[in-house]
Each structure stands twice: as C-alpha cells, then as structure tokens.
Design a protein around this motif. Structure first.
Motif, PDB file in Angstrom:
ATOM      1  N   ILE A 174     -13.514  -1.189   5.960  1.00 18.72           N
ATOM      2  CA  ILE A 174     -13.789  -2.274   5.018  1.00 18.72           C
ATOM      3  C   ILE A 174     -14.579  -3.308   5.809  1.00 18.72           C
TER       4      ILE A 174
ATOM      5  N   LEU B  38      -7.898  -3.547  -0.015  1.00 17.29           N
ATOM      6  CA  LEU B  38      -6.875  -3.510   1.036  1.00 17.29           C
ATOM      7  C   LEU B  38      -5.603  -2.838   0.526  1.00 17.29           C
ATOM      8  N   ASP B  39      -5.220  -3.138  -0.720  1.00 20.01           N
ATOM      9  CA  ASP B  39      -3.970  -2.610  -1.268  1.00 20.01           C
ATOM     10  C   ASP B  39      -3.967  -1.091  -1.337  1.00 20.01           C
TER      11      ASP B  39
ATOM     12  N   ALA C  53      -5.841   0.867   0.652  1.00 18.39           N
ATOM     13  CA  ALA C  53      -6.329   1.450   1.907  1.00 18.39           C
ATOM     14  C   ALA C  53      -5.224   2.236   2.606  1.00 18.39           C
TER      15      ALA C  53
ATOM     16  N   ARG D 111      -0.868  -7.634   4.342  1.00 20.92           N
ATOM     17  CA  ARG D 111      -0.696  -6.243   3.898  1.00 20.92           C
ATOM     18  C   ARG D 111      -0.388  -5.304   5.055  1.00 20.92           C
TER      19      ARG D 111
ATOM     20  N   ARG E  21       5.549  -1.688   5.311  1.00 16.83           N
ATOM     21  CA  ARG E  21       5.591  -1.269   3.907  1.00 16.83           C
ATOM     22  C   ARG E  21       6.236   0.110   3.803  1.00 16.83           C
TER      23      ARG E  21
ATOM     24  N   GLN F  31      -1.155   7.954   5.277  1.00 16.94           N
ATOM     25  CA  GLN F  31      -0.047   7.012   5.017  1.00 16.94           C
ATOM     26  C   GLN F  31      -0.634   5.662   4.579  1.00 16.94           C
ATOM     27  N   PRO F  32       0.081   4.933   3.716  1.00 26.01           N
ATOM     28  CA  PRO F  32      -0.483   3.656   3.230  1.00 26.01           C
ATOM     29  C   PRO F  32      -0.581   2.610   4.341  1.00 26.01           C
ATOM     30  N   MET F  33      -1.541   1.750   4.200  1.00 27.05           N
ATOM     31  CA  MET F  33      -1.717   0.626   5.124  1.00 27.05           C
ATOM     32  C   MET F  33      -0.386  -0.131   5.243  1.00 27.05           C
ATOM     33  N   GLY F  34      -0.018  -0.495   6.476  1.00 25.43           N
ATOM     34  CA  GLY F  34       1.240  -1.208   6.676  1.00 25.43           C
ATOM     35  C   GLY F  34       2.389  -0.281   7.056  1.00 25.43           C
TER      36      GLY F  34
END
Lengths: 200, 314, 347
Positions: free
Chosen positions: A28, A93-94, A96, A121, B109, B181-184
C-alpha cells in the motif's frame, strides 16, 4: 525536491529514513503531491515494487496521476485531501494480509495520519516505511481543545478551533499522528513571542 | 518468593512425558498467572539443588494448583530424571512464583500458535486465556507419532486446533499456515530450535514484521565437562561438576547472583568476564553473536567453559 | 481508630490543608542537601509505622476530598481516563490488587467478601456498596480500572509489556504534574519520557526500564519524585494550563510560604498476575513551604536543594520563574547547621 533532513530531536519525534523497495510484495503506497516523486524514485530502484501495489495519491493533480499510472501499479486511487483519502486507506488496510508493505511519502501530516491508521490495525511501526518530501508544515493538536490544525508553518500559531495562541513541541503521538501544541501565554496572558517560520 | 507445595498428582502422558500437579499443603490459593508463564522447580539431591524452569500448563486463573509437563531427558543434567524417578505423589516440592517471558500480545487481531513436541506446554495455559478473552486463534501441534504426542491428552478437540503427526504423513506446512493471515496476526512458536528457525524464516519470506513473530526456546541447561571458575571479589575457585550448571555451582558456593528464567532467555544472570583463557560455550539465547565472540559476558544459567582460566566479576 | 476526612477543595477557594499529623508523615523526597536524578528505588510496602510507605495504598485525611476533585475533573474531561481495548484484563488485576489490599489494611473503612467470582465491596468513606461478578464488565457501571481508581487516591498508569519495552496503554490521570494522558496513551517508555531533559543522556531511563521489566509477580517497589506547584491544585494538566497558568505568577514574598507547595509523587510498581502488565500508581502529596519549614531539618534542606539545583531542572519542573522568591523565603529557616541523613523529620 529531495528527501528532507531534520535536525536531531527528542525520542518521541518521528524520523523518516526514506523508502527502500521490499520487492514484488503486496503493498500500500500513500503519497501527497510532493511524495509522489519519492514513489517515482522508488520505482527507479526496483520496478517490481509496483507489481502488487495499491497507490493512493492525495492531490488534485491529473498530471501526477498520469505519471504514477505509467509506473503500472496494481491500482491507482486518487483523493483530493487527507480527509477524503481516510475511508479509502482504512478499507484497504482492513482487508490487507500479513506481509503487506506500507510506503508513505510526503508531508509529516500524511505520514503521521496514515501511520496511525495502520498502527491501529496491528501494523507495527518498524514495518512502516516513510520518506519526507515537500513542505515541513506540521499537523498540530491543541492540547486544550484537542482540535487539529493542519499545515502549520509558524511558531507560535493560532489554534484554528479555540483561537488560543500555541507554541509547537517536538513531542509527537503516533497513535494520533500529531505534534502537541500548548498555550504560549498561559502564565502571562497577552504576552506572546514573535512569530517565526519553522525550520526542519 | 518461594512456594512450599505438595505433589498431588503424577500422570504418565506418553512414554517420555509425565504431568505433575502441585498444591498448597493446606489448600490455600496459589497466585494466578498469565498464559505462557513458567515456574522454577527446586530439585535437591545431596548437597546440590538443581533448578529447572517449566511452563505452566494449567488454567492460569485457577489458583487451586499448578501443573507442569516434564519430558525425560536421559542425557540431561539430571533434573528431568529427578522429576521422573524420584518424585512421588505426596512429596514436598518447592517452586518459584510464576513469571512470564512468553506472553501473548493481546492487541493481536489473531494469534497463530505453533508447538513442536514438548514445546506445546506454554500454549496449554495460553489456550485457556484465549478462550476466556474470546480472541480468534489457531493452534498447530506437531509431533512425530501419536504415541509420542503427549499433548494430545491435554488438548481440547476443536476446529481451530490442528494436530500434525509426521509418522502419519501429516507434516506441518508452515507456508500454508502463515500465508494469507489477516493484518495484525501474531505468530508464536515453541519447540526445537529447528522449528523456531523455520517459522522465523517462513515469516520473514512472507514479509511479516519481526515484532509479530515470537518464540520461546526454553531448554534446561546442558551437562558437559567439569570446569573451574574464579570469583574476582573473593579469589575463591568454584568447581562446576559435569551434571551441574555454572549458576547451580555458584549458588552451591553461596555466591550472590541474580536469576529468573534459568533457560538463557531473560538476561537476569548476565555476568561480566574479567579473564578468559579458553572458550566460553555459550548456550543461551540472550547474547548477540558479537557479544558471544567478545567473550566479555557469560550467562551462567546455561553456558559452560573449556580452557585454563575463567574469572567472573562476582 | 476511625479516620477523620477533611472537608476541603483543590481548586477555586483552595481550602486544602494538612493537619499536624499529615505534615509529620509527609513523604519528604530529599535524603540529602542536594538533588540530581537517580533510580532511587526501594521495596514497597515497608516503612515506619504511620508513614505513607507502611501499606500498599495509603489512605489519608484527604481521601474523600481528592475523590470529589477527581469526579469534577472527569466530568469536565472524560479523556483523563482511557484504556486501550487490550488492557481490560489489567484493569481487573488492578481492581483486585487494590480491593484486597485496602480491605486488609483498612478493615474499618473497606470490606471485600469474595465467593468465587461473586464479589461484594463496601467502601464506607465514599458510601459505596456494590455486588458484582469479577471479570464480567457488564456488572460494573464502568470499566474495572475506572471503577476502582475513582475510589483510590493517586493517578494510575497501566503498562503493557512487549518487544522489550513498556507501553502506557491505559491510565487514570487527574492529579498529574503537567503531562497529558490523552496525548501519551499508547507511547512506549522512552517516548513518554522524551520531554524530560538530561535523563536519557545519563542512562537513567535505560536502567529504569531494565529494572521495571524485571519486576516479578511477588515483588513491588516505590520511588519518590517531586516538583513545585503554586496553590494546592491536583489537576495541573496541560489541558487546563491556560486556566491555572496565571496562578503561577501570583506568588509574592508575603504569600510564598502559604501559596507555594512541594508536590511529591509516591510512585509504586506492581506486576499484575493475569495480564502480566505493570501497574504504576502515582500518588500525589502536597504541602506548603510554611508547613514543611515547621520541621527544622526540612526547612534547612529544602533551602539548600532549591538554591543549588541545576537550572535546567528548575525550568523543566516549572518553578524557575519563582525560584528566587522561594529561596529567599526559605533562607530564614537555614542556620547552616548540618542535617541528619534520611528523609524523616527529627525528633
């Protein structure tokens, strides 16, 4: 315009070491008009950096948009200002995945604000690349009314929200993406030092 | 602070692993702890006291007792053999209060937990904490065979708990686990050094930031050849026996020294080396490559020495 | 013995006052006639009977009035109490630590009955009685940290440990020496201390952080810090600086003894069990120069310390503008006689 060199300061003041390509990875990139040049320079070192890149350009500048499109990113998004860009950047971002690289370039306001969004995040600060270009204007938060004044270039300055005259501190909140500003004449109302242009 | 407890249960989980439960003799509540915490267990034999640290595997918020799982290391310094052969239900045992060097980052997360062999232990208490906190996670447990997989008896059956038994052809695919895997997300690994390195490599290849990759390479101090150390303040010479760690030898000689993990990861026992004619056998995970090469510091809980003279600033 | 609580204010008419007993037990921060930063850490609790070091959380004659003042500050600015989402567990740890300690140390004032997670808390001085379920936030009117710190003197920071650093991820801050929780929340140890001059260079913070990271579950410690404040004002926040700032210039040679206060922070450190976070309570004690100089040892020593202090520190602590007046006033109590070691008053 080249990368800005700032004078050494306190621990909480961010530094912007410059962009280094992490190769052909999901990315990004967020830049304002001056920062767009840093992206151009980045691609000159490694064209593959654009393979999986979402680029968000915060500027009303069709010629710059054309220049960035020519670098063939995965997608180019344009937004007229930081406020308009925020929901877009947030959405990107959400969704990603881990391993997504973040490249930020331009003013301290853009870098600070988008860093704060990414940090919230779960992207650690050490994973955010940034390069300062263009105006050294600061994004200042009035400690009294909490209002944020954008593009401040003088010290002291008048809060755009509560009209107090504020002096700039180097103390910076990464969570908020702002520098702290404090009433300059709190102890001696009306006694305000001369206004000076800020330096890097 | 030390806790004087009683051994109330011993269970054979696999041919090499036993579970131990300790309780207060009068039934008093023990200090609760956080997922991933460990205790140090004292093992007195003759005039020496050996101390090993073990991850707690019981419910962190349940003060009615502490549980650990110990793998028998036949070529170790004797600590695990003591636990397996000398300890019986009803015996007294002294342990430290819990400390944590492998805690979950509760901001994550999502948590990905990867345990190899006996390295499953710290995750057993973390699972309970994650359930209570209602945080998304997945756990991967790798072992050679069903028989050796002591953790099977302790793990709940759930969709997000995956068991990989290499003998049954289900080897763990780290690429598949970490990709997408998701960010965080944060990943935690405990087990053999090879597994820890493999996860770190794979995460780095996928561009995971360093601070989202956690590991615990907790091992008991290895035995070795005996050696002597000189204590600078007193001039006294202390002999470290083959089945003793340097830290244990210093303690037996009543030399004041700080410690916490006894596994080479916390940095508390770091000691300055005044003279070193020979080679320090660094077995810790604390000193950097440069610091090791300089031979100016030693971690007495794990490391040993081969040579003619080692003098410590104690 | 039942404690008497003062009817007093920390703003407006400033009726705050110390009884003779409160003055004698004041945590005077200087153990010698000079001051420089140090990591002056001791085990806590522990200290002479009646001193503020005797128990975990000291409750004194100012308790009820301080809690009223906190209520006023929070009503005006709710951002003085913040907890990032991952810190709720640490909040429960803190609530347990305080409730258990207070019920044990002040049984005539506080009672705690526990049956598993069913808890019953009685706070007599504030007239609070509450049955709730431990670890269930829906059974309290607010988060656990806010709930218990509305009933406990002093500011509180809860520090999250990660990446070999401590992060100030929650706090209740209404009696601070000019720093903003709202701005600093989320910062690491070096970031939130960044505005402090000199100390980083001296390595004080590196040592302090190393020490804090090693604090174990069964250990707790304290240190004293200090500054000077004009008027007995708890809430000297940057947020309200433009409101209290002019008072700093209201000191005269005639009123300095009564208007200039020594502000001492009793800072304590606890490792919390379930969250592995560190609790960092910062309790503020205020006494004016006149009351302090009533103890001859303190009068002499305070004069010497404030006269000889490094000018950078006087500036940072915000009293440089009044320093001359303060030192002139205190000089009348300094006959040049030697002072005894330690912080406690003579006789």
């Amino acid at each position: 315009m080249p990368k800005t060199e700032f004078s050494p300061s306190i621990e909480s003041r961010p530094t912007y070491p410059g962009l280094t390509s992490q190769g052909s990875a999901p990315a990004i990139m967020v830049a304002d008009a001056a920062g767009a040049e840093a992206l151009v320079d980045l691609v000159a070192t490694d064209a593959s950096v654009m393979d999986h890149a979402h680029v968000v350009l915060i500027a009303k500048a069709p010629e710059l948009a054309a220049k960035l499109t020519a670098l063939t990113p995965k997608a180019l998004h344009e937004a007229p200002d930081l406020d308009a860009a925020t929901p877009l950047v947030t959405q990107i971002l959400d969704t990603a995945k881990m391993g997504t690289q973040l490249y930020l370039a331009g003013s301290e306001g853009v870098i600070g604000h988008v860093s704060a969004l990414a940090f919230a995040r779960g992207l650690p600060m050490e994973a955010i690349q940034s390069e300062h270009r263009g105006s050294i204007a600061r994004r200042m938060q009035c400690v009294h009314c909490k209002g944020i004044t954008e593009d401040v270039t003088t010290d002291p300055f008048v809060c755009a929200h509560c009209d107090l005259t504020l002096f700039m501190r180097d103390h910076f909140s990464r969570r908020l993406g702002v520098f702290q500003a404090v009433c300059v004449d709190a102890e001696t109302p009306g006694v305000v030092p001369a206004t000076e242009e800020i330096r890097p | 602070m030390k806790l004087a407890l009683k051994v109330t249960e011993i269970e054979q989980l696999s041919p090499l692993v036993k579970r131990f439960r300790f309780e207060d003799p009068k039934g008093a509540s023990l200090p609760v702890f956080s997922g991933g915490a460990h205790i140090t267990v004292e093992m007195p034999e003759g005039d020496t006291i050996r101390r090993n640290s073990y991850s707690l595997i019981s419910d962190p918020y349940d003060g009615s007792g502490y549980e650990i799982a110990v793998r028998r290391e036949d070529r170790g310094r004797g600590g695990s053999l003591y636990m397996h052969r000398k300890l019986s239900e009803g015996d007294d045992i002294t342990v430290s209060t819990p400390a944590n060097l492998f805690q979950l980052d509760l901001r994550a997360r999502k948590h990905v937990l990867i345990g190899g062999g006996i390295g499953i232990t710290p995750f057993l208490s973390q699972l309970k904490q994650l359930d209570m906190e209602q945080k998304p996670f997945e756990l991967h447990y790798a072992a050679r065979s069903r028989e050796e997989a002591a953790g099977l008896k302790l793990l709940p059956k759930a969709a997000h708990i995956h068991v990989h038994l290499s003998e049954e052809g289900a080897r763990m695919d780290l690429g598949a686990i970490l990709d997408g895997q998701p960010m965080g997300t944060h990943v935690y690994t405990c087990g053999p050094e090879g597994l820890i390195a493999a996860v770190a490599d794979q995460a780095a290849r996928l561009g995971w930031p360093k601070s989202t990759v956690h590991s615990e390479a907790f091992t008991a101090p290895p035995p070795g050849e005996p050696f002597d150390v000189v204590i600078a303040s007193t001039g006294q010479t202390v002999t470290v026996k083959a089945d003793q760690s340097l830290l244990e030898a210093l303690e037996a000689a009543k030399v004041e020294i700080n410690y916490s993990c006894r596994g080479g990861v916390c940095g508390r026992c770091r000691t300055k080396v005044i003279a070193c004619e020979g080679r320090i056998l660094h077995n810790d995970h604390w000193l950097s490559i440069e610091e090791r090469a300089a031979q100016k510091d030693i971690m007495p809980c794990m490391s040993r020495f081969k040579g003619t003279r080692l003098e410590l600033d104690l | 013995m039942t404690m008497q609580f003062n009817d007093e204010t920390f703003r407006g008419d400033y009726t705050y006052h110390n009884s003779q007993k409160a003055i004698r037990r004041f945590p005077f921060p200087f153990d010698q006639d000079a001051y420089m930063y140090s990591v002056n850490i001791e085990q806590h609790p522990g200290g002479p009977e009646g001193s503020p070091f005797e128990v975990m959380f000291d409750v004194d004659e100012h308790y009820v009035a301080e809690m009223k003042d906190r209520e006023i500050t929070l009503a005006e600015d709710p951002l003085r109490c913040q907890s990032l989402p991952h810190m709720e567990l640490a909040g429960w740890d803190l609530l347990e630590l305080i409730m258990v300690s207070k019920a044990r140390d002040y049984p005539e004032l506080f009672t705690l009955h526990r049956d598993g997670n069913d808890w019953h808390w009685i706070n007599k001085p504030l007239g609070i009685e509450k049955k709730f379920t431990f670890l269930d936030p829906t059974t309290l009117p607010c988060g656990p940290m806010e709930y218990i710190t509305r009933q406990t003197q002093g500011d509180f920071a809860l520090l999250h440990e990660r990446d070999g650093n401590l992060w100030m991820d929650a706090g209740m801050v209404t009696s601070q020496a000019d720093w903003s929780l709202d701005f600093d929340v989320g910062m690491n140890f070096f970031e939130w201390h960044a505005p402090v001059p000199k100390a980083r260079k001296m390595g004080v913070f590196d040592k302090a952080l190393k020490f804090l990271l090693s604090v174990g579950q069964d250990q707790s410690y304290r240190r004293l810090n200090w500054t000077l404040t004009v008027n007995p004002r708890l809430d000297t926040s940057p947020e309200t600086y433009h409101k209290w700032g002019p008072e700093k210039r209201s000191v005269t040679p005639e009123n300095v003894g009564r208007k200039q206060f020594l502000r001492v922070e009793l800072q304590t450190f606890f490792r919390l069990p379930r969250s592995n976070a560190l609790a960092f309570p910062i309790r503020c004690y205020l006494a004016n120069l006149e009351d302090l100089a009533g103890q001859p040892k303190w009068g002499r020593r305070l004069h010497r310390v404030l006269r000889d202090i490094d000018p950078t520190l006087a500036e940072y602590k915000g009293f440089a503008v009044n320093q001359e007046m303060i030192v002139d006033y205190l000089s009348q109590f300094d006959d040049g006689a030697p002072t005894s070691p330690g912080i406690f008053p003579d006789g």
